[in-house]
Design an enzyme around this catalytic site. Structure first.
Site, mmCIF file in Angstrom:
data_model
loop_
_atom_site.group_PDB
_atom_site.id
_atom_site.type_symbol
_atom_site.label_atom_id
_atom_site.label_comp_id
_atom_site.label_asym_id
_atom_site.label_seq_id
_atom_site.Cartn_x
_atom_site.Cartn_y
_atom_site.Cartn_z
ATOM 1 N N ASN A 23 -4.492 13.002 6.642
ATOM 2 C CA ASN A 23 -5.517 12.520 5.715
ATOM 3 C C ASN A 23 -6.908 13.046 6.066
ATOM 4 O O ASN A 23 -7.748 13.197 5.181
ATOM 5 C CB ASN A 23 -5.511 10.993 5.671
ATOM 6 C CG ASN A 23 -4.259 10.448 4.995
ATOM 7 O OD1 ASN A 23 -3.608 11.160 4.225
ATOM 8 N ND2 ASN A 23 -3.916 9.202 5.270
ATOM 9 N N ASP A 121 2.462 11.084 -3.838
ATOM 10 C CA ASP A 121 3.488 10.042 -3.767
ATOM 11 C C ASP A 121 3.527 9.199 -5.035
ATOM 12 O O ASP A 121 2.483 8.868 -5.606
ATOM 13 C CB ASP A 121 3.215 9.105 -2.582
ATOM 14 C CG ASP A 121 3.519 9.765 -1.258
ATOM 15 O OD1 ASP A 121 4.383 10.650 -1.237
ATOM 16 O OD2 ASP A 121 2.895 9.396 -0.254
ATOM 17 N N ASP A 320 -0.645 2.714 4.886
ATOM 18 C CA ASP A 320 0.402 3.689 5.193
ATOM 19 C C ASP A 320 1.350 3.225 6.292
ATOM 20 O O ASP A 320 2.432 3.808 6.460
ATOM 21 C CB ASP A 320 -0.226 5.022 5.600
ATOM 22 C CG ASP A 320 -0.798 5.789 4.415
ATOM 23 O OD1 ASP A 320 -0.479 5.419 3.271
ATOM 24 O OD2 ASP A 320 -1.567 6.746 4.627
#
Length: 435
Positions: A23, A121, A320
């Site tokens: 990220n 996603d 996450d």
């Protein structure tokens, strides 16, 4: 479609080093567009999503040179803005969620930025309003082509502004910061995200000549500058991968050492795992996890009520990690309520765990109650399909703890976020093969 074959039920041992943070990489790589000078970035993870973004930068005209494993130089002195209108960009940009962060630096330096509706996603609605509302407040004009799902912002000159973000979006904050560093005057961003990866971006930009204050808080103040220079930057280890290896050690009753984790940037992560009964020992910058021979017991609140683990903006727990925590809880002693607040589809992989014998009650799209087996009953091997990155690694952890041979299809989803995962797992004793 790739497949993993996993023979579970074997304890692991040894050391594993986390990759560079995915990220952070997506933000940092976009920032090279802010200058014509050379930027060197180290500890870049070799994963699908990051490599796609590097490929897009090359197609934009950025000169990319690989110095060594994980280390690249970038020089954006001849950017081809026409590429943004090409069919190739509309295809490539759509395949990568992180491509949205190209818009801020392009707008700041070239006065325009375009992006197709990004993919990534399938974990629920991920809106882009925060990004574009910030650009509009800086003086950009917004347009949207509904037929092609193509976004654009243009401005002859950006001007600093005060803004209160409607949500503490990490990518939204990063995008607005990258636009504001070259805007005229002062920009104030309140309710800004303050994750370590965003702090890394701000520190890098300051080394390039930006004037950002309040780094690490939710109130950023930016004095615009006319140009930025080059710099060197090294990325943090990936905290999600660190959490994944903690979960793996617990579920497989393994003794593992996770190397070079940058403890001070982990926030609440170690404490959350301790609440789940996991023993963590700090050894310098490493995490040592002893073999949990007798399992692990989930704490209760002081009034005796069931523990609830929920995601929240930093310094809260990153969303996450909730998939990994949910899988771990299936073999805990005790119960826990998992509350995934941010995305409404991220818990939909629990049916696969239930098929493996886990005791999970899916209350609604955002909440699940997990009742642990305390290792008195092991998960059963099965055939699964990975729906997204984090669910994929969670199913892989479940398979490594289960008795028998499991099959996981669509492992490209796992490869998007985890570098050479099968090779690294085999190095610590996992029986996993890529078909």
């Amino acid at each position: 479609m790739g497949t993993f074959k996993i023979e579970g039920g074997h304890p692991l041992s040894g050391e594993i080093t986390p990759q560079g943070a995915k990220n952070e990489a997506l933000q940092i790589l976009c920032a090279v567009l802010l200058t014509a000078e050379e930027v060197t970035i180290n500890n870049i993870p070799d994963i699908v999503d990051v490599n796609k973004l590097i490929s897009i930068l090359e197609d934009l005209g950025v000169k990319v040179q690989k110095k060594s494993k994980g280390s690249y130089t970038f020089k954006a002195d001849a950017v081809n803005m026409d590429y943004l209108q090409s069919a190739q960009f509309k295809k490539d940009g759509r395949e990568l969620r992180g491509s949205i962060m190209l818009v801020g630096p392009l707008l700041a330096r070239f006065g325009k930025g375009y992006i197709p509706k990004p993919g990534g996603d399938k974990i629920g609605r991920r809106r882009l309003d925060t990004h574009f509302e910030g650009f509009i407040k800086l003086g950009a004009k917004f347009r949207y082509n509904k037929e092609e799902h193509f976004y654009g912002v243009e401005a002859k000159k950006l001007k600093g502004a005060y803004m209160l973000l409607d949500e503490a979006s990490v990518t939204g904050t990063a995008n607005i910061v990258m636009a504001a560093v070259r805007a005229e005057g002062k920009t104030t961003i309140y309710n800004a995200a303050c994750e370590p990866y965003l702090q890394q971006l701000c520190k890098m930009l300051n080394r390039m000549g930006a004037k950002i204050s309040g780094v690490g808080s939710n109130l950023l103040e930016i004095e615009g500058v006319t140009e930025l220079g080059g710099t060197d930057h090294t990325m943090l280890p990936d905290m999600i991968e660190i959490g994944s290896w903690i979960g793996l050690a617990a579920m497989t009753k393994s003794e593992l050492t996770i190397k070079n984790v940058s403890w001070d940037d982990l926030g609440q992560i170690p404490e959350v795992f301790r609440k789940l009964g996991i023993q963590l020992e700090r050894k310098g910058e490493d995490i040592f996890i002893p073999k949990h021979t007798d399992g692990y017991k989930i704490q209760k609140y002081i009034d005796g009520s069931i523990l609830s683990i929920a995601d929240a903006p930093w310094p809260g727990l990153t969303p996450d990690l909730l998939s990994i925590i949910l899988v771990m809880a299936t073999q805990s002693k005790g119960e826990v309520l998992i509350h995934q607040k941010m995305f409404e589809s991220r818990l939909f992989f629990v049916d696969k765990l239930i098929d493996m014998g886990a005791k999970i009650i899916l209350c609604d799209p955002h909440r699940a109650v997990v009742i642990g087996h305390d290792f008195k009953s092991t998960l059963k091997a099965t055939t699964m399909t990975s729906p997204d990155i984090r669910a994929g690694i969670s199913l892989l952890i479940a398979a490594l703890s289960a008795k028998g041979t499991s099959t996981i299809h669509n492992i490209e989803q796992i490869d998007r976020g985890y570098q050479d995962i099968d090779t690294r797992l085999r190095a610590i004793g996992a029986k996993i093969s890529r078909v």
